[in-house]
Design a protein around this motif. Structure first.
Motif, PDB file in Angstrom:
ATOM      1  N   ASP A 164      36.279 -25.719 -15.479  1.00 52.46           N
ATOM      2  CA  ASP A 164      35.785 -24.633 -14.629  1.00 52.46           C
ATOM      3  C   ASP A 164      34.259 -24.605 -14.572  1.00 52.46           C
ATOM      4  N   LEU A 165      33.614 -25.216 -15.551  1.00 51.86           N
ATOM      5  CA  LEU A 165      32.144 -25.260 -15.569  1.00 51.86           C
ATOM      6  C   LEU A 165      31.590 -26.465 -14.811  1.00 51.86           C
ATOM      7  N   LYS A 192      22.499 -18.948 -18.621  1.00 49.36           N
ATOM      8  CA  LYS A 192      22.638 -19.244 -20.046  1.00 49.36           C
ATOM      9  C   LYS A 192      21.814 -18.276 -20.887  1.00 49.36           C
ATOM     10  N   GLU A 193      20.629 -17.957 -20.387  1.00 50.78           N
ATOM     11  CA  GLU A 193      19.767 -17.007 -21.092  1.00 50.78           C
ATOM     12  C   GLU A 193      20.364 -15.596 -21.036  1.00 50.78           C
ATOM     13  N   LYS A 194      20.950 -15.253 -19.910  1.00 52.36           N
ATOM     14  CA  LYS A 194      21.524 -13.920 -19.722  1.00 52.36           C
ATOM     15  C   LYS A 194      22.739 -13.680 -20.619  1.00 52.36           C
ATOM     16  N   ASN A 236      28.103 -16.511 -24.736  1.00 53.78           N
ATOM     17  CA  ASN A 236      29.240 -16.274 -23.847  1.00 53.78           C
ATOM     18  C   ASN A 236      29.086 -16.952 -22.481  1.00 53.78           C
ATOM     19  N   TYR A 237      28.071 -17.792 -22.351  1.00 57.10           N
ATOM     20  CA  TYR A 237      27.852 -18.459 -21.058  1.00 57.10           C
ATOM     21  C   TYR A 237      29.060 -19.288 -20.636  1.00 57.10           C
ATOM     22  N   SER A 238      29.636 -20.047 -21.568  1.00 55.16           N
ATOM     23  CA  SER A 238      30.742 -20.932 -21.196  1.00 55.16           C
ATOM     24  C   SER A 238      31.915 -20.135 -20.633  1.00 55.16           C
TER      25      SER A 238
END
Length: 297
Positions: free
Chosen positions: A46-47, A113-115, A119-121
């Motif tokens: 999905d990424l 990614k910073e935000k 949990n980015y993935s």
């Protein structure tokens, strides 16, 4: 002997109570993280990169504009709205290139990614899945991409475009969005001094003259001037043009309901509808009257 047995019982009880806590700590502690079963919903596939710059742009808009924790059907609705808005702007500019400064917030993958941090993935995959499953889909009215306006939360009903922009748009009509009243910070009160009000509105003699059917202020009397609700919102930096005014001593308290201009799709409303089982197309048809769906060629 009784004392010895009592101490033994106490220590056994202590071990029983503390052992699970010790195991939890040694295995990763009390991390405020997403549940394992939730993470399993989205995989590395999905990424993967999306099929075009337009779809990557849409993912960046959804990531910036809508809370990633929202229901996936709400994220899909936001993706279609963002794509439609962009395509309309590209057509107006006569270009096939994606335009990045057209009134929609957008964040890059690095900013995502910073935000979201660790949990980015999960969130990144969730949003990309929503974008991929609606890829190429836009809303049209009489064959043309619509002005897919949206806002955070309404005051309970969305606003008719003519009340905000003085232009009648057949698919941007006021509709019920009463679940928005459950949204966080739906009602907010901000206080201004008499000096601030006089400076920004030109008078401290204020009275609401009229409201729209959706409950937003349409006209405010400020001394001898008549201001629109939109003007008052912009001059004072209010969250919404749905407000009431209360004089308290030397101060003015403005209590607002909702967040944003109120036209088009309510993002919190979309999330509530999704939680009720509505699909993204049902959500979009609710907020954009009479639209059809079309795939880009």
């Amino acid at each position: 002997m009784k004392r010895l047995l009592g101490l033994l019982f106490f220590y056994i009880l202590l071990v029983v109570l503390l052992l699970p806590l010790a195991v939890t700590f040694l295995c990763g502690g009390f991390r405020r993280d997403l549940p394992r079963e939730t993470k399993a919903l989205y995989g590395t596939a999905d990424l993967a990169p999306l099929e075009s710059e337009l779809e990557e742009y849409v993912a960046g808009v959804v990531a910036a504009e809508m809370p990633a924790a929202f229901h996936e059907e709400a994220l899909k609705a936001q993706a279609v709205a963002a794509r439609t808005y962009q395509v309309r702007q590209m057509q107006a500019a006569g270009t096939d290139s994606v335009l990045y400064d057209v009134g929609q917030a957008y964040i890059t993958t690095e900013e995502q990614k910073e935000k979201w941090g660790e949990n980015y993935s999960f969130y990144g995959a969730k949003i990309r899945k929503a974008v991929r499953e609606t890829a190429g889909e836009i809303m049209v009215y009489e064959g043309e991409p619509i002005l897919a306006a949206f806002h955070a939360q309404s005051a309970g009903k969305t606003e008719d475009a003519v009340q905000v922009w003085n232009s009648d748009v057949p698919y941007l009509k006021s509709v019920n969005s009463s679940e928005d009243k459950k949204a966080p910070q739906h009602e907010i009160t901000v206080t201004f001094s008499m000096e601030e009000v006089k400076e920004k509105l030109g008078s401290t003699e204020l009275s609401v003259r009229s409201r729209t059917d959706a409950g937003y202020v349409s006209e405010l009397q400020a001394g001898e001037r008549i201001l629109s609700g939109r003007e008052v919102r912009e001059k004072l930096g209010l969250r919404s043009a749905s407000f009431r005014i209360e004089k308290k001593g030397e101060d003015f308290c403005f209590t607002t309901h909702g967040y944003g201009h109120g036209v088009g799709m309510s993002q919190y409303g979309a999330s509530f509808l999704a939680e009720e089982g509505k699909t993204y197309r049902e959500i979009l048809r609710h907020y954009y009257s009479g639209v059809e769906f079309q795939m880009l060629e």
